[in-house]
Each structure stands twice: as C-alpha cells, then as structure tokens.
Design an enzyme around this catalytic site. Structure first.
Site, PDB file in Angstrom:
ATOM      1  N   TYR A  97       0.848  -1.212   0.000  1.00  0.00           N
ATOM      2  CA  TYR A  97       0.000   0.000   0.000  1.00  0.00           C
ATOM      3  C   TYR A  97       0.880   1.258   0.000  1.00  0.00           C
ATOM      4  O   TYR A  97       1.711   1.424   0.902  1.00  0.00           O
ATOM      5  CB  TYR A  97      -0.893  -0.076   1.249  1.00  0.00           C
ATOM      6  CG  TYR A  97      -1.535   1.205   1.718  1.00  0.00           C
ATOM      7  CD1 TYR A  97      -2.345   1.970   0.877  1.00  0.00           C
ATOM      8  CD2 TYR A  97      -1.357   1.642   3.039  1.00  0.00           C
ATOM      9  CE1 TYR A  97      -2.955   3.132   1.347  1.00  0.00           C
ATOM     10  CE2 TYR A  97      -1.972   2.799   3.513  1.00  0.00           C
ATOM     11  CZ  TYR A  97      -2.759   3.539   2.656  1.00  0.00           C
ATOM     12  OH  TYR A  97      -3.358   4.680   3.124  1.00  0.00           O
ATOM     13  N   ASP A 149      -1.609  -5.880   9.365  1.00  0.00           N
ATOM     14  CA  ASP A 149      -2.638  -4.887   9.053  1.00  0.00           C
ATOM     15  C   ASP A 149      -3.810  -5.657   8.442  1.00  0.00           C
ATOM     16  O   ASP A 149      -3.731  -6.113   7.297  1.00  0.00           O
ATOM     17  CB  ASP A 149      -2.054  -3.845   8.088  1.00  0.00           C
ATOM     18  CG  ASP A 149      -3.032  -2.739   7.741  1.00  0.00           C
ATOM     19  OD1 ASP A 149      -4.256  -2.974   7.847  1.00  0.00           O
ATOM     20  OD2 ASP A 149      -2.591  -1.642   7.359  1.00  0.00           O
ATOM     21  N   ILE A 154      -6.924  -4.622   7.905  1.00  0.00           N
ATOM     22  CA  ILE A 154      -7.976  -3.648   7.574  1.00  0.00           C
ATOM     23  C   ILE A 154      -8.995  -4.216   6.573  1.00  0.00           C
ATOM     24  O   ILE A 154     -10.144  -3.799   6.550  1.00  0.00           O
ATOM     25  CB  ILE A 154      -7.326  -2.335   7.056  1.00  0.00           C
ATOM     26  CG1 ILE A 154      -8.351  -1.213   6.876  1.00  0.00           C
ATOM     27  CG2 ILE A 154      -6.561  -2.541   5.768  1.00  0.00           C
ATOM     28  CD1 ILE A 154      -7.740   0.150   6.625  1.00  0.00           C
ATOM     29  N   LYS A 187     -12.607   0.190   5.504  1.00  0.00           N
ATOM     30  CA  LYS A 187     -12.844  -0.691   4.350  1.00  0.00           C
ATOM     31  C   LYS A 187     -14.021  -1.621   4.600  1.00  0.00           C
ATOM     32  O   LYS A 187     -14.928  -1.705   3.778  1.00  0.00           O
ATOM     33  CB  LYS A 187     -11.602  -1.528   4.046  1.00  0.00           C
ATOM     34  CG  LYS A 187     -10.314  -0.753   4.052  1.00  0.00           C
ATOM     35  CD  LYS A 187     -10.241   0.293   2.960  1.00  0.00           C
ATOM     36  CE  LYS A 187      -9.025   1.177   3.156  1.00  0.00           C
ATOM     37  NZ  LYS A 187      -8.927   2.252   2.172  1.00  0.00           N
TER      38      LYS A 187
HETATM   39  C1  LIG Z   1      -3.387  -1.611   3.953  1.00  0.00           C
HETATM   40  C2  LIG Z   1      -3.939  -0.313   4.429  1.00  0.00           C
HETATM   41  N1  LIG Z   1      -3.628   0.131   5.652  1.00  0.00           N
HETATM   42  C3  LIG Z   1      -4.079   1.304   6.102  1.00  0.00           C
HETATM   43  C4  LIG Z   1      -4.899   2.109   5.328  1.00  0.00           C
HETATM   44  C5  LIG Z   1      -5.406   3.408   5.908  1.00  0.00           C
HETATM   45  O1  LIG Z   1      -6.714   3.295   6.330  1.00  0.00           O
HETATM   46  P1  LIG Z   1      -7.482   4.330   7.283  1.00  0.00           P
HETATM   47  O2  LIG Z   1      -8.478   5.041   6.419  1.00  0.00           O
HETATM   48  O3  LIG Z   1      -8.159   3.499   8.316  1.00  0.00           O
HETATM   49  O4  LIG Z   1      -6.481   5.242   7.865  1.00  0.00           O
HETATM   50  C6  LIG Z   1      -5.278   1.683   4.059  1.00  0.00           C
HETATM   51  C7  LIG Z   1      -6.142   2.524   3.203  1.00  0.00           C
HETATM   52  O5  LIG Z   1      -6.206   2.399   2.009  1.00  0.00           O
HETATM   53  C8  LIG Z   1      -4.781   0.437   3.598  1.00  0.00           C
HETATM   54  O6  LIG Z   1      -5.098  -0.023   2.377  1.00  0.00           O
END
Ligand SMILES: Cc1ncc(COP(=O)(O)O)c(C=O)c1O
Length: 449
Positions: free
Chosen positions: A131, A216, A218, A258
C-alpha cells in the site's frame, strides 16, 4: 526563502502526495462514484435515529458525549468493536477490549506502532507490492525505514523464506536494525489472503530473529470466496504460542474504513497482547482520538448483531459479484488478473501492453489510462512492485453500470494499441486520438443518462 523558515519535515518530499498513487486519486475525486454497500448503512440509520441523534432510550446524551474525551475510549464501543472483529474471523478468535487502542484510522494505528516499536533509523520489512500510503504512515514522521521483501509474479507474489532472509540481510547491509515485519492481510494491492504456509513462515521468522510482526487486517471482512481469511492470531493459537514471547510481539491493526466503507469517520485500532505497547499507544492516541459522537453511533450499529451479520454477508456477496464482473470483463479484452479472493482490488497484468519492459513504459501506459481513458488505476511502481506492468484496479468504488463503462473504455483502449512484439520491443498504435474522441462522446452520453 519561505522554505528555509520551515522544518525539514514540513519541507521534505517523503509524504508522497505527489506520487502517481495520490495523483490518480486526485483525478478520481473530480468524478467520484458510489460506495458499494452504503444503502445498508443508510437504512440502518433510518431505522435507528437515536444513534446519530445524541439520544439513548429517547433521552438526550448530548452533554455526556460533548464532554467525553477519555483516551481509553467508550467501553461500549470497544466491546462492540472486538466482537465485530471476532465475528469477521468466524468467532474462532476472541479479543479482549482491554488490549485494544482506538486510533484515528489505520493510518494513525500504523504510525503509532512505529513510535512504540522502533527508533528513528530502525527498519521494518514489508512484502512488495505494498500500500503506497505506508511510506507516509510508517516513515515520514517517525524516521523509520522500510526495507522491501521482494515478492515476484513467478509464484503469484507469495512471501518466501529466502525473500525474508534476503530483506533481512539487505537491511544489515544498509546498517539498519530490523525491528519487525509488517504484512497486510488480505493484501492491498494484491487482493489475496496470506496462506497458512506464509503465516507460519512469518511466525517462525519473527521468532528466530526476535523481532515484531504487525498484521494490518484492515480488509479482513472482505474475503469473499475461498480460501478464507485466517488471522495471525488464529495461527498463534493453533500453535499454542499464547504464553510465548512471540504472542506479545504480534500486533494487529484494524479500521472500519474498508469493511464498513467509512474512511471519513476515522475509526481504527491497534490490538496488542503486550501491555506496555497497549499503555504507550493509548497515551499516544491523544494525538488522533476517535470522536465520542462517532464512537457512540458505531457502538449502537455494531452491537446490532442482526445488522452486522447481514452486512458482512451482503457486502462480501456484492464484492464477489463485482470481482467476477471485472475479472471476466478484462479476460475478454485479453487481460488477466492475479487469482484473488479478498479486498477491493484486482492486481492486473498489463505487461503485454507495455512498449518496453521498463517502469518508464509503465508510467506511459498509466498516464494514458488515467488522463485519456479516465480510469483511476494505480501503477505497480507506486506500490514498489519489483516488476513493471502490473496495475491495481479497485472494483468497489463504482456502480455496476460504471464498471461496465470502465470495461468498455479499457476494451476500446486495448483494441487501439497493437500488442508489442517483444522480439523487436516495439508497439504501434492505431490512431489513438480518434479513439479518445470517440470514447469521450460515449462517456458523456453515459454520464448524461
Ligand atoms: C493496507 C492499508 N492500511 C491502512 C490504510 C489506511 O486506512 P485508514 O483510512 O483506516 O487510515 C489503508 C487505506 O487504504 C490500507 O489499504
């Protein structure tokens, strides 16, 4: 002149907002599309007006919420969030709300973990492609360095033992102390979940090197088809490592940006079994708290089990359908994707459309797709991919009709270029100007509808 009055940090370029990843998003912002499952959230809000109306059982709690600023978070919200995290993992893992730290999104969670685990000049190893925001989140304000674990198309971008060892050696060559590995599971940008083999490899690696692992997660709620998502916690539990040092060195990052599609609400979390990390991160969370109003609203929403169960199921069903549409549509155009089962993206192989096997050619192709075809896709280079020609395509931030328009645009674009003959490293183009002109009138028609 003005620059010299600013700090090095303010003046330096490492935030990355001028990268192709963020420029693509600027183009997208000029013409954004619907979110995938907003209708489900909106109908819940309509049926539960108290949650957003500062009310509890009909009575106003405005004053309580307005004054609440405890950085330990609203207990009701933390309970609801850990339950939601368990539900996403099929209730195979239980989380303790006392080990959870609320942060303003995963962005803040990742940076806070860097401040807790590393000194400036220490390194974290990250599998590529990763990312693009990590360059900002992990490095910019902390002074921590990222050393890539080079994954390649030869094995579907999987993490291998030798890639881990090589990254570790590379860090030492650069005189960097390695403090940990950070993985994204499911992956942004690959759209894949880590296999049990990779998860076990990671556990063995951090055990042997005595370093941390950040997972991570997410995108954990987006795994829409088998193989299913397996959280690192499940692996540690299966291996009965709960009483080991490793248990304390694995930290999970989560967010509702997400899985619920709420990036504007800024709700994230760190989950750690190390009490010192939890205590330090809680104190640091003062710099990025989640508003009490948001915590209150979401504690009501996530405590509604009927809603969460339906939401997770329906959202995954929609993702699966949208994913199939994109993959089969691209296939008809002669473009293939990495086989994937989760997240909001496809990792698309356009190596055959490059004028040469270089990152310059990748940028050239990317510019045409963003500025002429009008699609925001991210070039692999912005994700630090080691091989040119791969692109990340998001399929969740547009309606089905828009996805169809996008696929038509791509088909027309691909038909306008002849596939390069790699022996001669040459590609010819059939009047692109005419094609762009034709396409824009079509798109206008579609947009006017
Ligand atoms: C792998 C990953 N980590 C962190 C984030 C950041 O997310 P947040 O909106 O919760 O700060 C993203 C956002 O695209 C992501 O894809």
């Amino acid at each position: 002149m003005k620059m010299s009055m600013l700090s090095t940090k303010a003046a330096c370029n490492s935030h990355g907002q001028d990268s192709s990843y963020f420029l693509g998003w600027q183009e997208y912002e000029k013409n954004p599309y619907d979110e995938l499952s907003f209708d489900l959230l909106e109908s819940w809000l309509e049926n539960n007006p108290d949650a957003a109306g500062f009310k509890q059982d009909g009575d106003s709690i405005f004053r309580d919420l307005a004054l609440f600023q405890d950085y330990h978070g609203l207990p009701a919200f933390k309970n609801a969030l850990v339950d939601f995290m368990s539900e996403i993992r099929g209730n195979k893992v239980k989380f303790n709300p006392d080990n959870l730290v609320l942060t303003a999104g995963a962005t803040s969670a990742n940076e806070t973990l860097m401040f807790c685990l590393a000194e400036p000049g220490d390194a974290f190893l990250l599998p590529t492609p990763y990312y693009p925001g990590f360059d900002r989140d992990l490095k910019w304000r902390t002074g921590v360095e990222i050393v890539p674990i080079q994954c390649t198309s030869s094995n579907g971008f999987r993490i291998t033992e030798s890639a881990l060892e090589q990254a570790y050696k590379q860090a030492h060559k650069l005189n960097l102390r390695v403090k940990g590995v950070l993985v994204t599971n499911p992956s942004n940008p690959l759209g894949t979940t880590l296999s049990l083999y990779e998860l076990n490899l990671l556990v063995n690696f951090i055990e042997a090197k005595e370093i941390h692992l950040i997972s991570d997660e997410i995108y954990s709620g987006t795994a829409f088809r088998s193989p299913s998502f397996v959280s690192i916690t499940e692996v540690l539990m299966d291996r009965k490592l709960m009483d080991s040092d490793v248990w304390d060195r694995v930290h999970i990052v989560y967010s509702l940006s997400k899985d619920l599609g709420l990036p504007g609400f800024r709700v994230g979390a760190i989950y750690s079994n190390d009490d010192m990390v939890v205590a330090a991160a809680t104190k640091m969370s003062s710099f990025g708290l989640v508003s009490s109003q948001t915590q209150y609203l979401l504690s009501a929403m996530l405590s509604d089990k009927e809603f969460t169960e339906n939401y997770i199921y329906e959202n995954q069903t929609r993702l699966r359908k949208r994913h199939e549409m994109l993959v089969s549509g691209l296939k008809k155009t002669g473009i293939s994707c990495l086989d994937s089962n989760a997240s909001l993206f496809c990792w698309v192989d356009m190596r055959h459309l490059l004028s040469s096997k270089t990152f310059d050619a990748e940028m050239e192709l990317w510019k045409q797709i963003v500025y002429k075809v009008g699609l925001n896709i991210s070039p692999g280079s912005s994700c630090h991919c080691a091989e040119p020609g791969w692109f990340r395509v998001c399929f969740a931030n547009m309606s089905e009709e828009t996805l169809e328009v996008a696929l038509t645009r791509i088909k027309t674009f691909v038909d306008s270029i002849t596939i390069p003959d790699f022996h001669h490293h040459h590609r010819s183009r059939k009047s692109l100007t005419k094609w762009v002109f034709r396409l824009s009138s079509k798109v206008r028609e579609a947009n006017d509808r």
